[in-house]
Structure formats: structure tokens, C-alpha cells
Design an enzyme around this catalytic site. Sequence first.
Site, PDB file in Angstrom:
ATOM      1  N   ARG A 105      22.454  24.579  -8.647  1.00 37.50           N
ATOM      2  CA  ARG A 105      23.420  24.384  -9.299  1.00 37.50           C
ATOM      3  C   ARG A 105      24.797  24.730  -9.335  1.00 37.50           C
ATOM      4  O   ARG A 105      25.347  24.602  -8.468  1.00 37.50           O
ATOM      5  CB  ARG A 105      22.666  26.057 -10.233  1.00 37.50           C
ATOM      6  CG  ARG A 105      22.968  27.365  -9.446  1.00 37.50           C
ATOM      7  CD  ARG A 105      22.802  28.262  -9.880  1.00 37.50           C
ATOM      8  NE  ARG A 105      22.044  29.497  -9.045  1.00 37.50           N
ATOM      9  CZ  ARG A 105      21.912  30.431  -9.385  1.00 37.50           C
ATOM     10  NH1 ARG A 105      21.679  31.203 -10.146  1.00 37.50           N
ATOM     11  NH2 ARG A 105      21.755  31.695  -7.996  1.00 37.50           N
ATOM     12  N   ASN A 143      27.507  31.743 -16.148  1.00 34.70           N
ATOM     13  CA  ASN A 143      26.451  32.536 -15.049  1.00 34.70           C
ATOM     14  C   ASN A 143      28.170  32.936 -13.307  1.00 34.70           C
ATOM     15  O   ASN A 143      27.393  32.000 -12.816  1.00 34.70           O
ATOM     16  CB  ASN A 143      24.910  32.358 -14.551  1.00 34.70           C
ATOM     17  CG  ASN A 143      24.294  33.216 -14.014  1.00 34.70           C
ATOM     18  OD1 ASN A 143      23.875  34.114 -15.010  1.00 34.70           O
ATOM     19  ND2 ASN A 143      24.080  32.413 -13.105  1.00 34.70           N
ATOM     20  N   GLU A 144      27.726  33.959 -13.041  1.00 39.41           N
ATOM     21  CA  GLU A 144      27.609  34.338 -12.479  1.00 39.41           C
ATOM     22  C   GLU A 144      29.170  32.886 -11.466  1.00 39.41           C
ATOM     23  O   GLU A 144      29.441  32.076 -11.041  1.00 39.41           O
ATOM     24  CB  GLU A 144      27.269  34.316 -10.817  1.00 39.41           C
ATOM     25  CG  GLU A 144      26.240  35.141 -11.260  1.00 39.41           C
ATOM     26  CD  GLU A 144      25.302  35.660 -10.021  1.00 39.41           C
ATOM     27  OE1 GLU A 144      24.915  34.928  -9.003  1.00 39.41           O
ATOM     28  OE2 GLU A 144      24.869  37.258  -9.550  1.00 39.41           O
ATOM     29  N   GLU A 315      22.206  41.730 -14.337  1.00 37.29           N
ATOM     30  CA  GLU A 315      20.648  41.294 -13.156  1.00 37.29           C
ATOM     31  C   GLU A 315      20.353  43.060 -11.594  1.00 37.29           C
ATOM     32  O   GLU A 315      21.607  42.841 -11.718  1.00 37.29           O
ATOM     33  CB  GLU A 315      21.246  40.001 -12.621  1.00 37.29           C
ATOM     34  CG  GLU A 315      20.886  39.160 -13.682  1.00 37.29           C
ATOM     35  CD  GLU A 315      21.390  37.881 -12.771  1.00 37.29           C
ATOM     36  OE1 GLU A 315      21.405  37.811 -11.731  1.00 37.29           O
ATOM     37  OE2 GLU A 315      21.850  37.002 -13.441  1.00 37.29           O
ATOM     38  N   TRP A 323      17.194  35.292  -1.110  1.00 34.90           N
ATOM     39  CA  TRP A 323      18.420  34.435  -0.543  1.00 34.90           C
ATOM     40  C   TRP A 323      19.112  35.531   0.644  1.00 34.90           C
ATOM     41  O   TRP A 323      20.230  35.089   1.452  1.00 34.90           O
ATOM     42  CB  TRP A 323      19.091  34.409  -1.958  1.00 34.90           C
ATOM     43  CG  TRP A 323      19.314  35.693  -2.455  1.00 34.90           C
ATOM     44  CD1 TRP A 323      19.282  35.656  -3.671  1.00 34.90           C
ATOM     45  CD2 TRP A 323      19.969  36.876  -1.934  1.00 34.90           C
ATOM     46  NE1 TRP A 323      19.405  37.260  -4.104  1.00 34.90           N
ATOM     47  CE2 TRP A 323      19.996  37.625  -3.719  1.00 34.90           C
ATOM     48  CE3 TRP A 323      21.144  37.385  -1.562  1.00 34.90           C
ATOM     49  CZ2 TRP A 323      20.819  38.888  -4.062  1.00 34.90           C
ATOM     50  CZ3 TRP A 323      22.420  38.245  -1.370  1.00 34.90           C
ATOM     51  CH2 TRP A 323      21.955  39.307  -2.676  1.00 34.90           C
ATOM     52  N   GLU A 363      13.298  30.184  -6.600  1.00 33.55           N
ATOM     53  CA  GLU A 363      13.183  31.507  -6.404  1.00 33.55           C
ATOM     54  C   GLU A 363      11.644  32.217  -6.500  1.00 33.55           C
ATOM     55  O   GLU A 363      11.326  33.370  -7.289  1.00 33.55           O
ATOM     56  CB  GLU A 363      14.747  31.924  -7.214  1.00 33.55           C
ATOM     57  CG  GLU A 363      15.742  31.545  -7.322  1.00 33.55           C
ATOM     58  CD  GLU A 363      16.764  32.423  -8.025  1.00 33.55           C
ATOM     59  OE1 GLU A 363      16.476  32.974  -9.006  1.00 33.55           O
ATOM     60  OE2 GLU A 363      18.077  32.053  -7.816  1.00 33.55           O
ATOM     61  N   GLN A 364      11.173  31.111  -6.124  1.00 35.55           N
ATOM     62  CA  GLN A 364       9.589  31.835  -5.949  1.00 35.55           C
ATOM     63  C   GLN A 364       9.482  32.625  -5.497  1.00 35.55           C
ATOM     64  O   GLN A 364       8.406  33.837  -5.763  1.00 35.55           O
ATOM     65  CB  GLN A 364       8.866  30.519  -5.851  1.00 35.55           C
ATOM     66  CG  GLN A 364       8.293  29.884  -4.716  1.00 35.55           C
ATOM     67  CD  GLN A 364       7.739  28.927  -3.920  1.00 35.55           C
ATOM     68  OE1 GLN A 364       7.312  28.494  -3.705  1.00 35.55           O
ATOM     69  NE2 GLN A 364       8.209  27.416  -4.911  1.00 35.55           N
TER      70      GLN A 364
HETATM   71  C1  GAL Z   1      21.872  36.207  -9.509  1.00 36.41           C
HETATM   72  C2  GAL Z   1      22.159  34.656 -10.420  1.00 36.41           C
HETATM   73  C3  GAL Z   1      20.354  34.693 -10.647  1.00 36.41           C
HETATM   74  C4  GAL Z   1      19.008  34.257  -9.229  1.00 36.41           C
HETATM   75  C5  GAL Z   1      19.617  36.146  -9.066  1.00 36.41           C
HETATM   76  C6  GAL Z   1      18.972  35.873  -7.747  1.00 36.41           C
HETATM   77  O1  GAL Z   1      22.930  35.373  -8.565  1.00 36.41           O
HETATM   78  O2  GAL Z   1      22.633  35.315 -11.495  1.00 36.41           O
HETATM   79  O3  GAL Z   1      20.366  33.413 -11.778  1.00 36.41           O
HETATM   80  O4  GAL Z   1      20.278  33.404  -8.574  1.00 36.41           O
HETATM   81  O5  GAL Z   1      20.374  35.671  -8.257  1.00 36.41           O
HETATM   82  O6  GAL Z   1      19.022  37.541  -7.211  1.00 36.41           O
END
Ligand code: GAL
Length: 633
Positions: A105, A143-144, A315, A323, A363-364
Site C-alpha cells: 500500500r 490513511n496515515e 485506531e 508489525w 495483517e492476519q
Molecule cells: C495502521 C494502519 C492500519 C493497520 C494498522 C495495523 O498503521 O492505519 O491500516 O495497518 O496500522 O496495526
Amino acid sequence: MKRTLGVCYYPEHWPMDQWATDAARMVETGLTWVRIGEFGWQRMEPAPDQFDWGWLDRAIEVLGDAGLKVVLGTPTATPPRWMIDKHPDMLPVAADGHTRKFGSRRHYDFSHIGYRKEAQRIARLMAERYGKNPHVAAWQIDNEYDCHDTTLSYSDAARSGFQDWLAQRYQSTDALNRAWGNVFWSMDYDSFDQIDLPNLTVTEPNPAHVLAFRRYSSDQVVAFNRVQADEIRKHTDAPLIHNYMGRITTFDHWAVGADLDIASWDSYPIGFLSDRIEGTPKEKQFYLRQGHPDNQAFHHDLYRAIGRNRMWVMEQQPGPVNWAPYNPAPLPGMARLWAWEAFAHGAETVCYFRWRQAPFAQEQMHAGLLRPDSEAAPALAEAAQVAQELADLPEVDAGAAPVALVFDYESAWAWDTQPQGADFDMFRLAFAAYRALRRAGLSLDILPPDCADLSAYKFVLAPGIMKLSDPFRAALAKFDGIALIGPRSDGKNEELAIPTPMGPDLPDTDVTTVMAESLPPSDAIKLQGGGRFLHWFEHLEGNADVHLATKAGQPAIMGGDTIRYLAGWPDDDTFDSIIGNLCDALDIPTYDLPKGLRIRDTGTHRFVFNYAPKPRKWGDVTIPAAGVHWEKL
Ligand code: GAL
């Protein structure tokens, strides 16, 4: 104001017949908001100019009919694959010259005008379609910004955009050559189209060149956001929001925020602890499942200011993320504590990320409120508890803080460009000051660098500000509390060059920085009465009073009653004692907090958060690990 909870949801990831059950369960949990859409471009426009809005119409209807308010995201962080065929040169280019490919992305270049127009177009189409939809009660743009290091791109589009930007800013190459000092190493230019991007040079490029590129790049983020904001505003009165990140300084958030109504941010306390926050291994072990106790608070305060008193957490981490280098589960109670801490710092809404853990793709391994099999994950009950508590609790307002900290993005670019010492980082310095203030139990505000009115505060700190703005200098001249300016403040002009007379230029305060030195971790400057400066030390001269001196007899804090200059970067204990002494002088109450406890005062309540992995006493009250206590003020 009524505080609310929400969740991030991806209807396109689940069968349509599951949406109504999901929506009913969100409402049953006590959630008010659901954010959708921000990665759905391919499903909205599967091929150029061929649209499928049916699923999104239906999702909004199902969620709205269940009683939820929708935050609708524009999907511009994930342009579909066909977009790359249409605009092959829209991909971002890394500093080493390699093109960053499709397949994850944020594969776009902020400078690419063709892509900017595509972003504007999809924002317009969405706003035309959903701007008046009664269920769409807020919008998120993109987004971000800068996630995955995407503010800076060294593409052809960036080069030609930068050349135009330079031509506008400097008008002539003579003026640019003078401003940058290009006589040094025969770097003069005769025309703007000779000026390349400041990457891949033999050794370091001219810092003025780099700073100009950083300014230009930030302006492109502002412009990219603005074209979307302008389109959406034509069709709705709902608030416009962006979800910023933690510890990102590559673009001017004050400038992006000026075009929006609410500043939100994405809070991943445990993900951040392992590699984005300074701390000893022992401290990191102590906070392993809670996150650093000041990281969330700092960003709440920063974004409350950037949103001009309107702030959300878009979020919120609910369980292990996917991550960070290591991804431990939060201590039971933390998903509740983090939400309460956000509310205590003024958040209107906290949305958990995400509703159900995805069983597929990148992100599973990232937790949600539900497991992939739709059973409840641990955070679901905590979210439900917060919702219940919010219903029972009287209003929480932000309240007035006695202390303020100035935070400036341009200075972050300046010190990235010219760190002069490997450990000098703007965020790190501001955060070190913030942490000391929080350890003293203080509630504070963060201020923009052009803040023109300090009259609400007794104590103001301005560390690491490259050049004080005129409005701030004027506000200092009228200030009657104590302002602690520095270290490394007001010693440069706007081109990152050293002015004559040398700085800082502080109202009625005769202090000059005549030399600066940086220090390796093995060294420190010792202060009289104990205490140390690390990383950085400035040699000060002038007729102002010396309030604190080094062991060697040099000024460490110098100035008058009101404005004082701090010559070095205090270690934690030294910061604690400097702040403690100044607060005593100003009659600001401070606290000797047990390790892991933090306080936040609102206008009506005092909140006490226990970030320790064991119970802590607050007066007669025992607060369990990950516990929150509040009392009326
Ligand atoms: C954020 C992002 C989300 C998702 C999340 C996972 O940085 O906006 O889409 O990836 O992290 O922690």
C-alpha cells in the site's frame, strides 16, 4: 460532550450476509462509530471509470440502520493495480533511486499531479454519492500520511515539482545561491532546471538544499490532502479527519490540520515500545505489555492541539499487532486503560482497530475485537466495559493546564538534515521534556511554533526550535511566567545558516550561543549540585544571570526572571530536578509518582493510570495493574 467508542471495519473482507450480524454485535458492545472504506478503491472502481458502488451503498445502509454512525474513508492510500498502468510514473522512488513497487500500500508519489487528480476525482465521486447520506457522519481522508516512509520521494515528478517550487520561493537563482551559500564548493546554479533532488550526491548535500526539499515535500502532503478536503466539503457538513501516526515528523501536521476539523491518530502502545521509544532494556521489560506510559499521552496532547481541541483515536491497539519486532499481548485491562487515557486527554472518540482479525493477507496475525472465527477476543469485553462506564460517567472536559511545550516540525527537518551529533533528534528531545513533565504529575498542552498567546500558562518549554517565530517572540516579551528556551533554539535563520548577530534572540535577555558541541553516550557535562547534560552542550555568553552552572563553571541555564536559556540536554534525573525547581518557584504543584503511575487532570476529574504490571497505591486507593482510577476535583 458525550465521549464515544467505535471500531474499524472492512465490509469488503466479509460475506454480505454477515454484515447485519456484525453491526448488531457492534451496537450490543456499546460502539457508536464504524470506520469503513479506506482501502476499498479496487472494489469501488474495479476498472478505470467502471464503478461498483452497490456493496458500499449496502454496507452504509446496514451499519446505519443498526444505529451506527459511519466514518467514511477515501481509499487513496491503496490505488488499484490498473492505476499503475494508467500512470506508470506515479510510484514513489526511494532515496537510493529504486522504485517502490505495487503489492502492498501507499505506492504513490505526493508530487505526481496525475495521481493527485485521481485522488481528487475519487474523493469527489464519493462525496457526491455519500455527502448527504444521513449515516455518514464523518470523513477520513487517505490513511496515515507517511506510513512506510512515504513523504519523501525522489521521482521525476518530485524533481520537476521541486524546481517549480524553488522558482516561486526564490524568484532567481542568484537569490537561491545567496540564501543557500552555494559559493561554498562551487555549487551555484544558473537556472532552476539544473537543481536536482538532494539524494545520491557524493557526500552530504548542502543542508539548505535538503531543508528546502523537506519543506517542499511537506507542502505536497498538504496539497494532496487539501484537494480531497475541498471536494468533500462541497457536499457535506460532516467533520473531515485524517488519522496521523505516532512519532512522525516528516510533514507539517499543523499545516495539514488547518484544513481539517478533527485530528485523529492511531495508537499502538505496545507496537511502539520495542523499537520506536528510547529506554533501557529493563524499562522496556517493565512496560512490555502496557506500552510506555508517556507515549500515548504525548500524542493525545499533540493531536488535541493540531485538531484545535478536537481529537480522536482512530485506531486503538486491541491485542498483539503484527508489525513490531516482537508482539506481546497487552496486560488484561490495557485496552480499557488506553481508551480512558485518551478520553482524559480530550479524545471525543476512540475506535478500536479492528473489528475481526483477518484470516488472510499481511495483517492476519494482528488481533481484533473478534477472533478470525468470530469468537470474542479479550479486548471485546474491555471495550464493552468502557462503553458502560462512559454511559455512567458525567462529562469529561479537557480542562486548563498550567504548562505548555512547543513542538515544531520544521525544526525536526532541520535537525534530521544537520544532526551534528548522532543522538540529536527533535522528537526525542521534545519527548524527553514531555516525559519529565509527566513524571512530575503535570497536565500540559502542546503549542504550535507560531503561538501568539502564552497568557494561559505559567511555565512554557521550547526545546530544539530552529528559529523562534515572530509571534512567539512577541508572546514571550509579554509573558509573566517562566519560559525555558533551548537547548539548540533560535541559533539559525530560516535557511539553516548561522545569523549575525548570533542567536538566540530572546526579548530583554542577553544570552548568545557562541559554540555548540555534541557528545557521545560515553561522555556527559557535569553540573554543579549534581545532574548532567547528555548529547548536546552549548557554550553561552552574555550579561544575563547564570541560574545553573556546569562543574567547570560554564552557564547551564542563563537568563532573566522570565526567559531562560537551557544550554544542554538534561538526563532524566536532571530534567526532573530542573522542572521541579521551576514549578516550585511558580507554585505549580508536582508529585512524586510511584513508577508507572501517571495523572491527568481534566476540568472536573483527576484520572490516575497504572501502567505498572503490579498494583500501586494512590493515597488510600490501591489501583490494580492496568487499572484506572478517577476522582472528582
Ligand atoms: C495502521 C494502519 C492500519 C493497520 C494498522 C495495523 O498503521 O492505519 O491500516 O495497518 O496500522 O496495526
